[in-house]
Write a protein that holds these residues in place. Structure first.
Motif, short mmCIF file in Angstrom:
data_model
loop_
_atom_site.label_atom_id
_atom_site.label_comp_id
_atom_site.label_asym_id
_atom_site.label_seq_id
_atom_site.Cartn_x
_atom_site.Cartn_y
_atom_site.Cartn_z
N UNK A 103 0.85 -1.21 0.01
CA UNK A 103 -0.17 0.01 -0.03
C UNK A 103 0.75 1.18 0.04
N UNK A 104 0.32 2.37 -0.65
CA UNK A 104 1.35 3.59 -0.67
C UNK A 104 0.15 4.70 -0.45
N UNK A 105 0.72 5.80 0.36
CA UNK A 105 -0.17 6.99 0.42
C UNK A 105 0.89 7.98 0.23
N UNK A 106 0.32 9.27 0.09
CA UNK A 106 1.24 10.65 -0.09
C UNK A 106 0.56 11.77 0.73
N UNK A 107 1.33 12.67 0.97
CA UNK A 107 0.72 14.03 1.34
C UNK A 107 1.32 15.12 0.70
N UNK A 108 0.66 16.11 0.69
CA UNK A 108 1.00 17.53 -0.33
C UNK A 108 1.62 18.40 0.54
N UNK A 109 2.16 17.99 1.70
CA UNK A 109 2.94 18.89 2.57
C UNK A 109 4.35 19.53 2.19
N UNK A 110 5.10 20.02 2.79
CA UNK A 110 6.24 20.76 2.61
C UNK A 110 7.29 19.80 1.89
N UNK A 111 7.32 18.41 2.56
CA UNK A 111 8.36 17.44 1.97
C UNK A 111 7.77 16.62 0.95
N UNK A 112 6.49 16.75 0.66
CA UNK A 112 5.80 15.93 -0.37
C UNK A 112 6.15 14.49 0.16
N UNK A 113 5.67 14.14 1.36
CA UNK A 113 6.24 13.01 2.02
C UNK A 113 5.42 11.65 1.05
N UNK A 114 6.06 10.68 0.90
CA UNK A 114 5.41 9.27 0.67
C UNK A 114 5.35 8.19 1.70
N UNK A 115 4.30 7.55 1.68
CA UNK A 115 4.19 6.60 2.98
C UNK A 115 4.09 5.21 2.20
N UNK A 116 4.72 4.10 2.64
CA UNK A 116 4.47 2.68 1.98
C UNK A 116 4.22 1.89 3.45
N UNK A 117 3.51 0.98 3.15
CA UNK A 117 3.26 -0.31 4.04
C UNK A 117 2.82 -1.51 3.55
N UNK A 118 2.93 -2.54 4.07
CA UNK A 118 3.00 -3.83 3.70
C UNK A 118 2.87 -5.11 4.52
N UNK A 119 3.61 -6.26 4.29
CA UNK A 119 3.34 -7.34 4.99
C UNK A 119 4.30 -7.58 6.18
N UNK A 163 13.77 10.30 -1.82
CA UNK A 163 13.25 9.05 -1.73
C UNK A 163 13.95 8.30 -0.67
N UNK A 164 14.78 9.12 0.31
CA UNK A 164 15.51 8.60 1.48
C UNK A 164 14.28 8.30 2.55
N UNK A 165 14.69 7.32 3.35
CA UNK A 165 13.73 6.90 4.32
C UNK A 165 13.87 8.02 5.47
N UNK A 166 12.68 8.51 5.93
CA UNK A 166 12.77 9.46 6.97
C UNK A 166 12.10 8.93 8.32
N UNK A 167 11.22 7.81 8.16
CA UNK A 167 10.74 7.53 9.60
C UNK A 167 10.14 6.26 9.29
N UNK A 168 10.07 5.42 10.45
CA UNK A 168 9.41 3.85 10.48
C UNK A 168 8.61 3.98 11.73
N UNK A 169 7.25 3.45 11.20
CA UNK A 169 6.38 3.10 12.42
C UNK A 169 5.95 1.86 12.42
#
Length: 249
Positions: A9-25, A37-43
């Motif tokens: 799955x993938x989602x994005x935001x139109x914020x200042x850093x145009x962040x892209x979020x991914x999630x999966x198995x 496209x460098x990783x910034x955060x892991x939840x």
């Protein structure tokens, strides 16, 4: 790279850093910078695969729907878990923030739509005219219209205030996997298990375009910013880029 099991799955935001979020198995959400496209955060988001992501319009919250039936809501600025929304009896497969941020809708394999307030409390649920798993949710700009797709093979419209179905559109012969508005909220694209893609007039509910894609199974779709293309992901390594005819944009 960063996921140890395939991101689904993938989602994005139109914020200042145009962040892209991914999630999966691998049960984690990763945040990537849209420029390099460098990783910034892991939840960490549970112990089962993640089926859907949604980012609030203000970019401050992210919701993840999990196979354990729980929807987890995160504060993106602090990187902290805010709530675990528990109520679904089977896998949570779809989640969507209302445009005004005052409510979150979730649904899944139990065939129930649940609505949650900003404090993480369940406000109400919708069960009428639903049959089987739900895999796609989308809010209209009026903060009242909720679009639904799933095993019933229908694109359904519900009124948030009454909880009643206001429209059920036929066309698919297989369960609907994905349902998305275009940027202008004038068109809705739906995609079913077989790879059949429809574009509909969002207001009238009439079909404007359809195409059967050469794929064994289809899972997700995304509109281009100008509405001229739809990208489709399925069961093989290819991403299909479908040109939307001018009259259907």
């Amino acid at each position: 790279t960063g996921h140890v099991a395939g991101p689904v799955r993938l989602a994005y935001t139109a914020g200042d850093d145009r962040a892209v979020f991914t999630a999966g198995a691998d049960q984690k959400v990763m945040r990537w910078h849209g420029a390099d496209y460098a990783a910034r955060q892991t939840l960490a988001a549970g112990k089962r695969p993640l089926y859907d992501l949604s980012v609030s319009m203000d970019g401050k919250r992210l919701a993840a729907a999990s196979g354990d039936g729980i929807v987890r809501v995160f504060d993106l600025e602090k990187g902290e878990l805010l709530f675990e929304l528990q109520g679904h009896t089977r896998a949570a497969q779809a989640v969507a923030f209302r445009p005004d941020g005052k409510e979150l809708a979730s649904a899944g394999a139990d065939g129930v739509i649940r609505l949650w307030d900003p404090e993480g409390k369940e406000a109400t649920s919708i069960t009428g005219n639903l049959s089987g798993p739900i895999s796609a949710l989308a809010w209209g700009a009026d903060n009242r219209t909720l679009q639904v797709g799933g095993a019933k093979k229908l694109w359904q419209t519900f009124d948030r205030m009454t909880g009643q179905q206001s429209r059920a559109v036929e066309g698919h012969n297989f369960p609907i996997r994905a349902l998305r508005y275009n940027v202008t909220l004038t068109r809705i694209a739906t995609l079913d298990d077989s790879g059949k893609l429809f574009v509909w007039d969002a207001a009238a509910g009439t079909p404007l375009f359809h195409q059967q894609l050469p794929v064994a199974a289809a899972y997700r779709l995304s509109w281009s910013a100008d509405g001229s293309e739809i990208a489709v992901a399925g069961s093989d390594p290819r991403i299909f880029r479908v040109t939307v005819p001018a009259g259907a944009r």
